[in-house]
Motif scaffolding. Structure first.
Motif, PDB file in Angstrom:
ATOM      1  N   VAL A  22       0.822  -1.207   0.000  1.00 44.75           N
ATOM      2  CA  VAL A  22       0.000   0.000   0.000  1.00 44.75           C
ATOM      3  C   VAL A  22       0.864   1.269   0.000  1.00 44.75           C
ATOM      4  CG1 VAL A  22      -1.678   1.337   1.344  1.00 44.75           C
ATOM      5  CG2 VAL A  22      -1.979  -1.135   1.083  1.00 44.75           C
ATOM      6  N   ILE A  23       1.839   1.319   0.896  1.00 44.08           N
ATOM      7  CA  ILE A  23       2.657   2.525   1.027  1.00 44.08           C
ATOM      8  C   ILE A  23       3.528   2.761  -0.209  1.00 44.08           C
ATOM      9  CG2 ILE A  23       4.460   3.671   2.386  1.00 44.08           C
ATOM     10  CD1 ILE A  23       1.632   3.492   3.699  1.00 44.08           C
ATOM     11  N   SER A  24       4.106   1.697  -0.755  1.00 43.84           N
ATOM     12  CA  SER A  24       4.914   1.878  -1.967  1.00 43.84           C
ATOM     13  C   SER A  24       4.037   2.311  -3.142  1.00 43.84           C
ATOM     14  CB  SER A  24       5.718   0.622  -2.303  1.00 43.84           C
ATOM     15  OG  SER A  24       4.864  -0.456  -2.645  1.00 43.84           O
ATOM     16  N   GLY A  25       2.801   1.833  -3.181  1.00 46.67           N
ATOM     17  CA  GLY A  25       1.870   2.263  -4.232  1.00 46.67           C
ATOM     18  C   GLY A  25       1.544   3.735  -4.116  1.00 46.67           C
ATOM     19  N   ILE A  26       1.220   4.170  -2.905  1.00 42.52           N
ATOM     20  CA  ILE A  26       0.920   5.588  -2.685  1.00 42.52           C
ATOM     21  C   ILE A  26       2.125   6.449  -3.052  1.00 42.52           C
ATOM     22  CG2 ILE A  26       0.454   7.315  -0.903  1.00 42.52           C
ATOM     23  CD1 ILE A  26      -1.230   5.080   0.509  1.00 42.52           C
ATOM     24  N   SER A  27       3.301   6.052  -2.601  1.00 44.22           N
ATOM     25  CA  SER A  27       4.514   6.825  -2.891  1.00 44.22           C
ATOM     26  C   SER A  27       4.801   6.877  -4.386  1.00 44.22           C
ATOM     27  CB  SER A  27       5.714   6.218  -2.160  1.00 44.22           C
ATOM     28  OG  SER A  27       5.517   6.286  -0.776  1.00 44.22           O
ATOM     29  N   SER A  28       4.656   5.748  -5.059  1.00 39.71           N
ATOM     30  CA  SER A  28       4.919   5.706  -6.506  1.00 39.71           C
ATOM     31  C   SER A  28       3.940   6.588  -7.267  1.00 39.71           C
ATOM     32  CB  SER A  28       4.825   4.268  -7.024  1.00 39.71           C
ATOM     33  OG  SER A  28       5.830   3.475  -6.456  1.00 39.71           O
ATOM     34  N   PHE A  29       2.663   6.498  -6.916  1.00 38.50           N
ATOM     35  CA  PHE A  29       1.669   7.286  -7.645  1.00 38.50           C
ATOM     36  C   PHE A  29       1.778   8.778  -7.352  1.00 38.50           C
ATOM     37  CE2 PHE A  29      -0.946   3.203  -7.710  1.00 38.50           C
ATOM     38  CZ  PHE A  29      -0.415   2.829  -8.940  1.00 38.50           C
TER      39      PHE A  29
END
Length: 75
Positions: A22-29
């Motif tokens: 979840v956190i890596s997705g938020i950061s990437s987006f």
């Protein structure tokens, strides 16, 4: 089935996997945007973040549980 003595380790594996995903997705987006490049960055970066998150959760979870117990009281 996994022997019950590995419950805490299984918890750490599952929790770190979900949270890092979840956190890596938020950061990437946020950094790249919701695009093909953003999804690619997310999916290639997630294994590294999980590799870091798993030992961190394994060490920090017991400390967090003790702190939460110290901050709360029985009803």
């Amino acid at each position: 089935m996994i022997p019950q003595r590995f419950t805490k380790l299984a918890f750490s594996l599952i929790m770190s996997g979900i949270m890092s995903f979840v956190i890596s997705g938020i950061s990437s987006f946020r950094a790249i945007g919701l695009s093909k490049d953003g999804v690619e960055a997310w999916l290639t970066g997630w294994p590294l973040t999980w590799a870091v998150a798993f030992p961190v959760v394994t060490v920090v979870a017991p400390l967090s549980q003790r702190l939460a117990k110290a901050l709360t009281k029985a009803a």
